[in-house]
Motif scaffolding. Structure first.
Motif, short mmCIF file in Angstrom:
data_model
loop_
_atom_site.label_atom_id
_atom_site.label_comp_id
_atom_site.label_asym_id
_atom_site.label_seq_id
_atom_site.Cartn_x
_atom_site.Cartn_y
_atom_site.Cartn_z
N ARG A 43 65.80 8.42 -17.94
CA ARG A 43 65.40 8.41 -19.35
C ARG A 43 64.14 9.23 -19.60
NH1 ARG A 43 63.78 3.76 -21.66
NH2 ARG A 43 63.00 2.86 -19.70
N PHE A 44 63.22 9.24 -18.63
CA PHE A 44 61.96 9.96 -18.78
C PHE A 44 61.95 11.18 -17.88
CE2 PHE A 44 59.05 6.11 -19.99
CZ PHE A 44 59.95 5.75 -20.98
N THR A 45 61.24 12.22 -18.35
CA THR A 45 61.09 13.43 -17.56
C THR A 45 59.64 13.88 -17.59
OG1 THR A 45 63.35 14.14 -18.11
CG2 THR A 45 61.85 15.80 -17.24
N ILE A 46 59.08 14.11 -16.41
CA ILE A 46 57.71 14.62 -16.31
C ILE A 46 57.77 16.12 -16.04
CG2 ILE A 46 57.52 14.13 -13.82
CD1 ILE A 46 54.57 13.42 -14.34
N SER A 47 56.86 16.86 -16.65
CA SER A 47 56.77 18.30 -16.44
C SER A 47 55.33 18.72 -16.63
CB SER A 47 57.70 19.05 -17.39
OG SER A 47 57.34 18.82 -18.74
N ALA A 97 55.73 7.96 -13.58
CA ALA A 97 56.20 9.24 -13.06
C ALA A 97 55.03 9.98 -12.45
CB ALA A 97 56.85 10.07 -14.16
N ALA A 98 55.36 10.92 -11.56
CA ALA A 98 54.33 11.77 -10.94
C ALA A 98 54.92 13.14 -10.68
CB ALA A 98 53.82 11.14 -9.65
N ILE A 99 54.03 14.14 -10.60
CA ILE A 99 54.46 15.50 -10.37
C ILE A 99 53.43 16.20 -9.51
CG2 ILE A 99 53.37 16.33 -12.52
CD1 ILE A 99 55.83 18.22 -12.82
N SER A 100 53.91 17.02 -8.57
CA SER A 100 53.01 17.74 -7.68
C SER A 100 52.33 18.88 -8.44
CB SER A 100 53.78 18.28 -6.48
OG SER A 100 54.77 19.21 -6.92
N ARG A 101 51.31 19.44 -7.81
CA ARG A 101 50.52 20.45 -8.50
C ARG A 101 51.34 21.68 -8.85
NH1 ARG A 101 46.05 20.65 -4.12
NH2 ARG A 101 46.71 18.48 -4.11
N ASN A 113 50.72 24.52 -16.08
CA ASN A 113 49.35 24.70 -15.57
C ASN A 113 48.56 25.74 -16.37
OD1 ASN A 113 49.71 22.73 -13.62
ND2 ASN A 113 50.22 24.18 -12.00
N ALA A 114 49.25 26.68 -16.96
CA ALA A 114 48.55 27.67 -17.79
C ALA A 114 47.92 27.03 -19.01
CB ALA A 114 49.52 28.77 -18.21
N LYS A 115 48.50 25.92 -19.46
CA LYS A 115 47.98 25.19 -20.61
C LYS A 115 47.21 23.95 -20.18
CE LYS A 115 51.60 26.69 -23.80
NZ LYS A 115 52.66 26.27 -24.75
N ASN A 116 47.08 23.74 -18.89
CA ASN A 116 46.38 22.55 -18.37
C ASN A 116 46.96 21.27 -18.97
OD1 ASN A 116 44.60 23.86 -16.62
ND2 ASN A 116 43.18 24.30 -18.29
N THR A 117 48.26 21.20 -19.08
CA THR A 117 48.91 20.09 -19.75
C THR A 117 50.08 19.57 -18.93
OG1 THR A 117 48.28 20.95 -21.92
CG2 THR A 117 50.01 19.30 -21.88
N VAL A 118 50.16 18.24 -18.86
CA VAL A 118 51.30 17.55 -18.27
C VAL A 118 52.01 16.79 -19.39
CG1 VAL A 118 52.02 15.75 -16.66
CG2 VAL A 118 50.22 17.33 -16.02
N TYR A 119 53.33 16.78 -19.33
CA TYR A 119 54.12 16.14 -20.37
C TYR A 119 54.94 14.98 -19.80
CZ TYR A 119 53.14 20.64 -22.56
OH TYR A 119 52.51 21.75 -23.07
N LEU A 120 55.22 14.03 -20.67
CA LEU A 120 56.16 12.97 -20.33
C LEU A 120 57.14 12.86 -21.50
CD1 LEU A 120 56.92 10.79 -18.22
CD2 LEU A 120 55.66 9.15 -19.66
N GLN A 121 58.34 13.38 -21.29
CA GLN A 121 59.39 13.26 -22.30
C GLN A 121 60.09 11.93 -22.12
OE1 GLN A 121 60.29 15.41 -24.89
NE2 GLN A 121 61.62 13.72 -25.50
#
Length: 123
Positions: free
Chosen positions: A67-71, A49-53, A74-82
């Protein structure tokens, strides 16, 4: 320069869920477009998965769509993969990656990588 650290991997039964996190340090994460990849033993690194800035654009590999979700936060400098409805074939080391010039699906397009986190799905 940016440093990436993945977390959240582990052992889960088929049908279960996990949420991976990728926290960055150094330059603000909002500078980067982010991606998740995975690599199983003996196989090539695979786009997940990929996500824009801004978070407004996302892309998924065919094997994880629905099945998977990327989110990202930016305030937490964190990217998630559910990851939901996990299957044994999802077993791999999962890597977080960053790049500047847009969402991409090729590992070669990414400039910065984390060390990876192991995900194991038992049948």
């Amino acid at each position: 320069q940016v440093q990436l650290v993945e977390s959240g991997g582990g052992l889960v039964q088929a049908g279960g869920s996990l949420r991976l996190s990728c926290t960055t340090s150094g330059r603000a994460q909002g500078t980067y477009d982010m991606g998740w990849f995975r690599q199983a033993p003996g196989k090539e690194r695979e786009f997940v998965a990929a996500i824009s800035r801004s978070g407004g654009i996302t892309a998924y590999g065919d094997s994880v769509k629905g099945r998977f979700t990327i989110s990202r936060d930016n305030a937490k400098n964190t990217v998630y993969l559910q990851m939901n409805s996990l299957k044994p074939e999802d077993t791999a080391v999962y890597y977080c990656a960053a790049r500047i010039l847009g969402v991409a699906q090729s590992p070669a397009a990414y400039n910065y990588w984390g060390q990876g986190t192991q995900v194991t799905v038992s049948s």
